[in-house]
Design an enzyme around this catalytic site. Sequence first.
Site, PDB file in Angstrom:
ATOM      1  N   GLN A  37      46.936  39.046  41.220  1.00 29.14           N
ATOM      2  CA  GLN A  37      46.278  39.492  39.763  1.00 29.14           C
ATOM      3  C   GLN A  37      47.430  39.048  39.055  1.00 29.14           C
ATOM      4  O   GLN A  37      46.909  38.459  38.090  1.00 29.14           O
ATOM      5  CB  GLN A  37      45.986  40.365  39.803  1.00 29.14           C
ATOM      6  CG  GLN A  37      43.998  40.983  40.776  1.00 29.14           C
ATOM      7  CD  GLN A  37      43.798  42.292  40.904  1.00 29.14           C
ATOM      8  OE1 GLN A  37      43.735  42.413  39.742  1.00 29.14           O
ATOM      9  NE2 GLN A  37      43.629  42.213  41.665  1.00 29.14           N
ATOM     10  N   CYS A  38      48.876  39.101  38.943  1.00 32.64           N
ATOM     11  CA  CYS A  38      49.533  39.862  37.851  1.00 32.64           C
ATOM     12  C   CYS A  38      50.261  38.114  37.716  1.00 32.64           C
ATOM     13  O   CYS A  38      50.911  37.205  38.848  1.00 32.64           O
ATOM     14  CB  CYS A  38      50.690  40.090  38.622  1.00 32.64           C
ATOM     15  SG  CYS A  38      50.390  41.790  37.781  1.00 32.64           S
TER      16      CYS A  38
END
Length: 632
Positions: A501-502
């Site tokens: 997600q980062c």
Amino acid sequence: SPSQPSQERLVVAADALDLDASAIKRAVLTTGEVTIFNTIESFKELDKKQFLHNIATEMCRQIDSGEVEENPSLLVRCDVIVFSDLKDYKHYYWFAFPALCFPDPPTLSDSILSMEDVMSSDMIHQLHIGYNGLLESSGNGIPPFFIVVEDKDANTVSVKPLSHYPACAQSGKQVLFGFVDHSPLQSNPGWPLRNLLYFLNRRWSLSDVTVLCYRDFSENMQREACSSIVLRVKLSGILDKAGEPIVTGWELNQKGKLGPRCADLAPFMDPKRRAIESADLNLKLMRWRFLPNLDTESLSHKRCLLLGAGTLGCNVARSLTSWGFRKITFVDYGKVSYSNPTRQWLFEFEDCVDPDNRNEGRPKAKAAADRLSRIVPNMEAEGFELSIPMPGHPVAEELQGKVLADVAKLADLIQHADLIFLLTDTRESRWLPTLLCACKSKPCINVALGFDTFVVMRHGVPDPANATDPQQIPSCNLGCYFCNDVVAPMNSTRNRTLDQQCTATRPGLSPIASSIAVEIAVSLLHHPKGCLAQADTEEEQEGTDLGILPHQIRGFLSSFSNVVVQGRPFKHCTACSAVILNQYATRGNEFLLRAFNEPNFLEEASGLTDMLREGEALMEDWEDDEVEELEP
């Protein structure tokens, strides 16, 4: 100003270079030039002797041509050389008061007399009246030189312009040459006397003259005649007009030596004002040396909306600030985390802890706006903690009011912005701003990053004149960020681990992409067609003074290369196609809620579903045809 001998006697006012400006009351106007140097070296290397010699040569020419008789102020000259250090606010200057000199100094043939010694009180009174009349008739400023025609038998005097001397000399009456004497010293006349004597000898070949040093000083609103003095001067010989003039006149500095003075204004400057002027110095130099058409004033008034205050938002803000933009608004729903300050230059460690809630950081948008305002004193920065609704992120019924309020706020911010930057983390978060920008015909710059790749593009917009036409396509024939997709945007964070997600990118990628985005934006604002400008290609380049104006640039850091690409608008685009814009215009919030909640809604509404079905049908027909050809 001769009326106040105890104060400074030369006044260089703010309107000194304005030929139409009114002179200070009862002051002598001086002529001259201001010579400005670009470097301190050229200021120092100027041949000061030759500089004065050139002035003296010009003054002699004006004497010989008769110009001085019509304009005696030409003899009261003041020149100044200047170098201004604009960074440190130090201004170096050196005044010269050119005084023409005789080979042999003039001498006095009698002792110095007061005006009362040579004139009766009635004659002095007439002198004052005549001088006032000459002052009124001369217009702007006091004539520095004049003549006094004296008739002792009739006990009268009259004051006339200097040009009347030849006629008065033939009448046989006694003539005194008067000049407005600014000197406060009883026995020492001011330097303009030198030029008057030089003029009388060179122009009219006079060798014995009587001079009235007229000191129009006042005490208690009354003129003091006793301060004026009368000199009888003997000049040795007649000047050789073919010879080189002798001149002096450079002013002494504070140390009593020949040298320039320095006015250091830095201690008197408002630090904020200094910061404002220094911040724009590079832009002023760019316009002066390379880009005379650079409209920095316009850029400072453009309202920029940055959707995203993370790594891209911080870097875009930096470049916008360098270009002179002074109205920046941030929109972000995130908080400053401990990992942010190393990559996002508008944040510091202290921002990672919110004073109102020590369990989380400060809101990014507000923290970025506050820091930008502290860096640039005249920056008008705002920050809004706002969540951007997204397709693929369903909205619960109890949250619909808040979500629609966020939509309305975002639409209002876009409506009042002149330039919008899409700088968010996910693809789907760019859909609603893209739709709103297309509806409102607003210029939109999109920046997206991969690990070592980036894309920077400007969205095409419909012509505002017919933006509501369902068949209208962007008049510049340029697509948006979603025009290359054959699927609708969806939740890109679903079923992803925390590390997935980062955003993970090479640290140098964001500054590069952000700078290119701002450069495209500045070029766009300088283009005569604005956001309706076509994309420049190798074959056709309209461009601006800044260079070409591309549609999009794709960069590859692994090979240190960029590719200029042009993309056409897609008639089934889920964000900017005519059918989508028309549905949003007619159905409004209902359309948006369905886009947020229903996974396949945008594909069906834009015609993507039908297009894919047609493509699949054609593929089946093609496969059937191949099978028939292979059968025996």
